[in-house]
Design an enzyme around this catalytic site. Sequence first.
Site, PDB file in Angstrom:
ATOM      1  CE  LYS A 204      -3.628   2.312   2.583  1.00  0.00           C
ATOM      2  NZ  LYS A 204      -4.539   2.308   3.726  1.00  0.00           N
ATOM      3  CD  GLU A 210       9.552  -6.115   7.103  1.00  0.00           C
ATOM      4  OE1 GLU A 210       9.304  -4.975   6.638  1.00  0.00           O
ATOM      5  OE2 GLU A 210       9.343  -6.436   8.293  1.00  0.00           O
ATOM      6  N   GLY A 265      -4.880  -1.857   4.924  1.00  0.00           N
ATOM      7  CA  GLY A 265      -4.090  -2.999   4.448  1.00  0.00           C
ATOM      8  C   GLY A 265      -4.739  -4.333   4.764  1.00  0.00           C
ATOM      9  NE  ARG A 266      -6.214  -3.691  10.931  1.00  0.00           N
ATOM     10  CZ  ARG A 266      -5.491  -2.582  11.063  1.00  0.00           C
ATOM     11  NH1 ARG A 266      -4.321  -2.477  10.430  1.00  0.00           N
ATOM     12  NH2 ARG A 266      -5.916  -1.582  11.801  1.00  0.00           N
ATOM     13  CD  GLU A 351      -1.591  -4.300  11.452  1.00  0.00           C
ATOM     14  OE1 GLU A 351      -2.248  -4.258  10.405  1.00  0.00           O
ATOM     15  OE2 GLU A 351      -0.352  -4.448  11.456  1.00  0.00           O
ATOM     16  CG  HIS A 382      -4.141 -35.547  17.243  1.00  0.00           C
ATOM     17  ND1 HIS A 382      -4.393 -36.755  17.860  1.00  0.00           N
ATOM     18  CD2 HIS A 382      -5.114 -35.375  16.321  1.00  0.00           C
ATOM     19  CE1 HIS A 382      -5.469 -37.304  17.304  1.00  0.00           C
ATOM     20  NE2 HIS A 382      -5.928 -36.484  16.374  1.00  0.00           N
ATOM     21  CE  LYS A 510       6.050  -1.064   9.997  1.00  0.00           C
ATOM     22  NZ  LYS A 510       5.085  -0.379   9.143  1.00  0.00           N
TER      23      LYS A 510
HETATM   24  O1  LIG Z   1       1.178  -2.701   2.269  1.00  0.00           O
HETATM   25  P1  LIG Z   1       2.297  -2.072   3.049  1.00  0.00           P
HETATM   26  O2  LIG Z   1       2.240  -0.579   3.012  1.00  0.00           O
HETATM   27  O3  LIG Z   1       3.618  -2.590   2.566  1.00  0.00           O
HETATM   28  O4  LIG Z   1       2.148  -2.470   4.563  1.00  0.00           O
HETATM   29  C1  LIG Z   1       2.219  -3.813   4.970  1.00  0.00           C
HETATM   30  C2  LIG Z   1       1.697  -4.015   6.359  1.00  0.00           C
HETATM   31  O5  LIG Z   1       2.476  -3.307   7.294  1.00  0.00           O
HETATM   32  C3  LIG Z   1       1.655  -2.751   8.307  1.00  0.00           C
HETATM   33  O6  LIG Z   1       1.600  -1.385   8.089  1.00  0.00           O
HETATM   34  C4  LIG Z   1       2.175  -3.037   9.676  1.00  0.00           C
HETATM   35  O7  LIG Z   1       3.533  -2.812   9.743  1.00  0.00           O
HETATM   36  C5  LIG Z   1       0.295  -3.398   8.082  1.00  0.00           C
HETATM   37  O8  LIG Z   1      -0.729  -2.666   8.599  1.00  0.00           O
HETATM   38  C6  LIG Z   1       0.287  -3.548   6.602  1.00  0.00           C
HETATM   39  O9  LIG Z   1      -0.690  -4.461   6.168  1.00  0.00           O
END
Ligand SMILES: O=P(O)(O)OC[C@H]1O[C@](O)(CO)[C@@H](O)[C@@H]1O
Length: 550
Positions: A204, A210, A265-266, A351, A382, A510
């Site tokens: 987003k 990452e 995002g979620r 979240e 189990h 972060k």
């Molecule tokens: O889509 P982006 O901006 O890479 O964010 C990834 C995820 O990181 C977060 O901001 C949390 O660090 C989430 O809310 C989000 O889904």
Amino acid sequence: MPLSQHPLFKALQQSAQHLPSLAEHFAGNRQRVQQLTFHLGDNLLVDISRQQVCTSVLQQLCELARQMNLPKAIAGLFTDNNFNPTEQRAVLHTALRMPAGATLEHKGVNVIPSVHAELARIRHFCQQVHTGKWCGYSGQPIQDVVNIGIGGSDLGPAMVCEALTPYCTTGIRTHFVSNIDPAHLATTLEPLNPATTLFVVSSKSFGTDETMSNAIAARKWLLNDCGDDSLVQLHFVAVSTNHQKVVEFGIAAENMFTFWDWVGGRFSLWSAIGLPIALAVGFERFEALLAGAHTMDEHLRTTPFEQNIPVLLALLTIWNHNILGHASEGVFPYSQLMHRFPAFLQQLNMESNGKSVMLDGTPVSHATGPIVWGDVGSNSQHAFFQLLHQGTTVVPAEFIGFVNSPYDFPAHRHKLLANMLAQAEALAFGKSAADVEAGLKAEGLSEQRISELLPSKVMPGNRPSTVILCKELTPHTLGSLIALYEHKTFVQGVLWGVNSFDQWGVELGKKLASGLVDTLAGKSNATAHSAATQNLVKQIVDWKAPEGEQ
Ligand SMILES: O=P(O)(O)OC[C@H]1O[C@](O)(CO)[C@@H](O)[C@@H]1O
């Protein structure tokens, strides 16, 4: 008025003082199951008869929700709103699954035409890939799609692609890389042919470390193979709200799919973030997923609270968590294909509702989001169900089962469902000392052995659970199920008075990590950090293999 100070909340606390056991509930009301089973169309039912509530408690909870302005909040989810004030954003993911002719205005503009214009671009792109018209640098069609994203840009599409495995008939294989652990990217790429691989960089913000690090490494992998920067374009598309950063990264604007800041995002798998889903199952099935979600949206919007499935499930959380004090919720899909569903729900719910301040910034005076956890059945039986049955912590459980499966092992299927039903039954009704004793006597055990074994074999029961039973795990049903949990999360947040749509708590980690990267690379020292961190940094530096030796 905060939840815990509401007179009806206090009345509910009173009701909880004189709670009949589940066995008493069932014995006292022959209509209980009928009264506490709710349907969505003819393919999904929710049975809450094994929750420690009666219809009068449910009515009290529904009245509490009404008095806490839930009707207005629900209406707001389908019109313009300011539900995310700390990020100054509206919350309108329901627009993503509205039909083309619908209207939902944001800042005076109907957003539905833009939603459908982007869907049309996704449809066209899928056609290009599926018919082999979109080729890689060597002229061969795309066979593998690697989604690079994390959190909401990973969990939803990854979960859905796995859940809909029987519908993945387009010939495109999807893979998901999220972790900054290089093992994730390396092991994913290892069996792939760069010439037939397409990367979808999903973010987003297009600034998540990452994702950017993995995307840069993936581009190098591709470049090593094709040797020409201009050809890399054929293997990268982006999904983002941030046009500038996508272009800066080197992905052409025409290869970018967009969505909007009013999609959290979620809550984004219904947007272009769902591109890997459409590539895997085909665009029509992606549309069926959206239609299933829209069905649940309409149910939420139009159904009285007493029969409203997401509202009732959210109210049960209020009951179990805030009134009865149960700290967690377990979710147990009896479906191997739903393997990633608990992880998806963890982000969705934790979240969203893991918050300690109200919308006005004052501290909450009641518990907010419970710990959400789980795994698939029957495996989990189990592993950790022992604690659910006899541990000192009560975990309200949600079982999710599917009656039909395209996999043709009928005996397995019956056993799978039988196990799910048995767990709900055992949790609710347990096994009394008298029954255990009678059983052991029938086995011919001595009095002494019986008295030794008895305490360990008694099952206390009276442990609450919900069963969600679906006819089959189709795209439409899955869409409804996911939207059910989205709305459950939303309703909980309204009652707790929190902002369910921001996530400031993840930012500090972060920032600290980005400073520590330089420290671990030897570019800065660790003195700004605590003694504990300094000690670990020293150990990492001591143990680190020299570059090139790893
Ligand atoms: O889509 P982006 O901006 O890479 O964010 C990834 C995820 O990181 C977060 O901001 C949390 O660090 C989430 O809310 C989000 O889904």
